[in-house]
Scaffold this motif. Structure first.
Motif, PDB file in Angstrom:
ATOM      1  N   PRO A 158     -20.494  -6.633   4.966  1.00  0.00           N
ATOM      2  CA  PRO A 158     -19.462  -6.042   4.397  1.00  0.00           C
ATOM      3  C   PRO A 158     -19.088  -6.723   3.049  1.00  0.00           C
ATOM      4  N   THR A 185      -6.197   4.224   3.628  1.00  0.00           N
ATOM      5  CA  THR A 185      -5.042   3.487   4.171  1.00  0.00           C
ATOM      6  C   THR A 185      -5.211   2.534   5.186  1.00  0.00           C
ATOM      7  N   ASP A 186      -6.531   2.342   5.668  1.00  0.00           N
ATOM      8  CA  ASP A 186      -6.808   1.029   6.368  1.00  0.00           C
ATOM      9  C   ASP A 186      -6.061  -0.209   5.858  1.00  0.00           C
ATOM     10  N   PRO A 187      -5.353  -0.860   6.661  1.00  0.00           N
ATOM     11  CA  PRO A 187      -4.599  -2.069   6.166  1.00  0.00           C
ATOM     12  C   PRO A 187      -5.584  -3.267   5.814  1.00  0.00           C
ATOM     13  N   ALA A 188      -6.714  -3.155   6.414  1.00  0.00           N
ATOM     14  CA  ALA A 188      -7.709  -4.405   5.801  1.00  0.00           C
ATOM     15  C   ALA A 188      -8.206  -3.902   4.286  1.00  0.00           C
ATOM     16  N   HIS A 189      -7.918  -2.831   3.813  1.00  0.00           N
ATOM     17  CA  HIS A 189      -8.224  -2.749   2.038  1.00  0.00           C
ATOM     18  C   HIS A 189      -7.090  -3.321   1.562  1.00  0.00           C
ATOM     19  N   HIS A 190      -5.964  -3.552   2.023  1.00  0.00           N
ATOM     20  CA  HIS A 190      -4.745  -3.624   1.189  1.00  0.00           C
ATOM     21  C   HIS A 190      -3.907  -4.932   1.680  1.00  0.00           C
ATOM     22  N   GLU A 216      -7.140   3.433  -2.782  1.00  0.00           N
ATOM     23  CA  GLU A 216      -6.073   4.355  -2.921  1.00  0.00           C
ATOM     24  C   GLU A 216      -6.498   5.522  -3.676  1.00  0.00           C
ATOM     25  N   GLU A 234     -10.693   5.087  10.187  1.00  0.00           N
ATOM     26  CA  GLU A 234      -9.598   4.847  10.927  1.00  0.00           C
ATOM     27  C   GLU A 234      -9.581   4.974  12.546  1.00  0.00           C
ATOM     28  N   GLN A 256      -3.089  11.668   5.459  1.00  0.00           N
ATOM     29  CA  GLN A 256      -3.135  11.119   6.915  1.00  0.00           C
ATOM     30  C   GLN A 256      -2.243  11.623   7.723  1.00  0.00           C
ATOM     31  N   TYR A 270     -12.416 -10.839   8.526  1.00  0.00           N
ATOM     32  CA  TYR A 270     -12.899 -10.956   7.105  1.00  0.00           C
ATOM     33  C   TYR A 270     -12.135 -12.139   6.316  1.00  0.00           C
ATOM     34  N   MET A 312       0.926  -1.203   0.186  1.00  0.00           N
ATOM     35  CA  MET A 312      -0.128   0.080  -0.122  1.00  0.00           C
ATOM     36  C   MET A 312       0.890   1.164  -0.206  1.00  0.00           C
ATOM     37  N   PRO A 323     -12.804  -0.566   8.774  1.00  0.00           N
ATOM     38  CA  PRO A 323     -13.619   0.039   7.788  1.00  0.00           C
ATOM     39  C   PRO A 323     -14.862  -0.660   7.493  1.00  0.00           C
ATOM     40  N   GLY A 324     -15.103  -1.936   7.742  1.00  0.00           N
ATOM     41  CA  GLY A 324     -16.100  -2.763   7.499  1.00  0.00           C
ATOM     42  C   GLY A 324     -17.081  -2.467   8.601  1.00  0.00           C
ATOM     43  N   PRO A 327      -2.174   4.662  11.194  1.00  0.00           N
ATOM     44  CA  PRO A 327      -3.314   3.624  11.036  1.00  0.00           C
ATOM     45  C   PRO A 327      -3.180   2.539  11.873  1.00  0.00           C
ATOM     46  N   ARG A 385      -0.476   8.153   1.890  1.00  0.00           N
ATOM     47  CA  ARG A 385      -1.257   9.340   1.253  1.00  0.00           C
ATOM     48  C   ARG A 385      -0.676  10.386   2.521  1.00  0.00           C
ATOM     49  N   PRO A 429     -16.166   1.897   2.686  1.00  0.00           N
ATOM     50  CA  PRO A 429     -17.602   2.315   2.763  1.00  0.00           C
ATOM     51  C   PRO A 429     -18.430   2.614   1.520  1.00  0.00           C
ATOM     52  N   LEU A 470      -9.110  -8.882  11.276  1.00  0.00           N
ATOM     53  CA  LEU A 470     -10.334  -8.270  11.784  1.00  0.00           C
ATOM     54  C   LEU A 470     -11.588  -9.263  11.423  1.00  0.00           C
ATOM     55  N   VAL A 529     -11.568  -6.275   2.706  1.00  0.00           N
ATOM     56  CA  VAL A 529     -12.684  -5.731   2.880  1.00  0.00           C
ATOM     57  C   VAL A 529     -12.659  -4.158   1.845  1.00  0.00           C
TER      58      VAL A 529
END
Lengths: 155, 158
Positions: free
Chosen positions: B95, B34-39, B29, A85, A7, B49, A1, A90-91, A11, A4, B56, B47, B53
Motif C-alpha cells: 500500500p 470517505t474511508d477514515p484510513a485516508h483522513h 476527497e 467500504e 455515500q 498502517y 474529513m 482501502p489498502g 463507513p 460526501r 486505490p 488498520l 493510506v
C-alpha cells in the motif's frame, strides 16, 4: 474529513467480510456516484490531469466529443469506493483494473449519475483474495468494462 | 500517428515523489473516498498502517508525471487532444502511505497502429527509494505499485 453526498451508508465500524463466508455470485451492494462540473475541476486539481476536454465545453466539442466528459480515472477512482467500504480497508485492494468503454458527459448544470453494483467474481483461498466484479453504468449503458478489484481478506 | 520506434523504451528513474498526508486527503476527497484510513491517523494506524493510506487509484498522480516524459515528447507523435484512455490497471505490491518517497521507471511496452488509430501501452514501475546510503535516494528499492495504461490516439482522419 468531509462527508460526501453519494455515500449512503456509514463507513467503518462494520465487521470486515471474511473470505470463508463468501460465495461466487454474492452481491456486495450498490451505490450511485454523482458527477458535476465542480467535481471534475476538483479532480483535475487533485490528480494533475488538466486535459481541457474535462472542463472546456468548446474545446471538447471541437475534438468531436458530445461536450465536457468526466475523467475516466475519476469514474474509476470513485466507483471503487463501493469495494473499499465493503472491505473495511482501502489498502486491501491489491489489484484494480478497468477498460473505458464510453465517455460520461457532464452537463454545465446538474449532475451525471453513475450507477455501480458489485458481486464476487472469484475466490482464491490460497492467495487469500477475492475478485469483486463491478458493473458501472450511465443512462443504462456500461461506461466501464471488465472492472475488477482483487481484495485481500482474512480467511 | 504514434512513433513505433518508442516501443520497448525504458526511461531513467524519476526524481522522488513525496507522498503527503494532505495530498492523500485531497485526492480521497476528489474521488469521494470517505474511508477514515485516508483522513484520520488513528483510523489508519488501527488498520496497521504507519500513516494515512492512499486510495486505490492514487498512484495515477505519480504515474501521470512519469508518463509525460513519453507522451509530451514531440518525437513520440502523440497528439494529446486526440487521446482517449482505453484501459488502466493498478497492481499494489505494497500500500502507498503518507511519508513514502517513490521513484518511477517508465516503460513503453507497446506502440501499434491500424489505419489512423494508434494504441500505446505504458507501464510505470513505482518503487520506494532505496535507503542504502547517502546520495542513493533515487535508486529504486522495494516495488510498491505497477501502473499499466493504454491510450488510443486517433489520427487526423479517424
Amino acid at each position: 474529513m468531509t462527508a460526501r453526498t453519494e455515500q449512503s451508508h456509514e463507513p467503518s465500524a462494520v465487521a470486515r467480510p471474511r473470505l470463508g463466508a463468501l460465495a461466487v455470485g454474492d452481491q456486495i451492494g450498490t451505490r450511485t456516484v454523482e458527477l458535476d462540473r465542480s467535481r471534475l475541476v476538483r479532480y483535475a486539481g487533485a490528480s494533475g490531469d488538466f486535459n481541457r476536454i474535462h472542463w472546456d465545453q468548446e474545446f471538447a466539442e471541437g475534438v468531436g466529443l458530445p461536450g465536457v466528459i468526466a475523467h475516466g480515472m475519476l469514474t474509476m477512482g470513485s466507483v471503487v469506493g463501493l469495494v473499499t467500504e465493503w472491505a473495511g480497508d482501502p489498502g486491501a485492494v491489491v489489484d484494480y483494473t478497468t477498460r473505458f468503454s464510453r465517455p460520461v458527459p457532464v452537463p454545465a448544470d446538474g449532475v451525471a449519475t453513475v450507477e455501480v453494483s458489485g458481486k464476487i467474481g472469484a475466490i482464491d483461498v490460497e492467495a487469500g483474495t477475492t475478485r469483486v466484479d463491478l458493473t458501472v453504468t450511465f443512462e443504462g449503458a456500461k461506461v466501464l468494462m471488465k472492472t475488477q478489484a482483487v481484495v485481500r481478506l482474512d480467511g | 500517428m504514434a512513433n513505433p520506434d518508442f516501443q520497448g523504451r525504458e526511461y531513467p528513474a524519476t526524481a522522488p515523489y513525496s507522498v503527503g498526508r494532505e495530498k492523500i486527503r485531497e485526492f480521497a476527497e476528489a474521488v469521494g473516498a470517505t474511508d477514515p484510513a485516508h483522513h484520520d491517523l488513528v483510523a489508519a494506524r488501527g488498520l496497521g498502517y504507519p500513516d494515512l493510506v492512499a486510495p486505490p487509484t492514487f498512484a495515477v498522480v505519480i504515474a501521470q508525471r512519469a508518463e509525460s516524459q513519453y507522451v509530451s515528447d514531440p518525437e513520440a507523435g502523440i497528439d494529446f487532444s486526440r487521446v482517449v484512455h482505453a484501459d488502466e490497471r493498478f497492481t499494489h505490491h505494497h500500500p502507498i502511505v503518507a511519508g513514502d518517497e517513490l521513484v518511477t521507471v517508465l516503460h513503453v511496452d507497446s506502440v501499434t497502429s491500424r489505419g489512423a488509430l494508434s494504441m500505446v501501452t505504458t507501464r510505470c514501475e513505482i518503487f520506494a527509494t532505496s535507503e542504502t546510503g547517502f546520495g542513493s535516494d533515487t535508486v529504486p528499492g522495494t516495488p510498491v505499485v505497477t501502473v499499466t495504461s493504454t491510450l488510443a490516439v486517433r489520427g487526423e482522419d479517424a
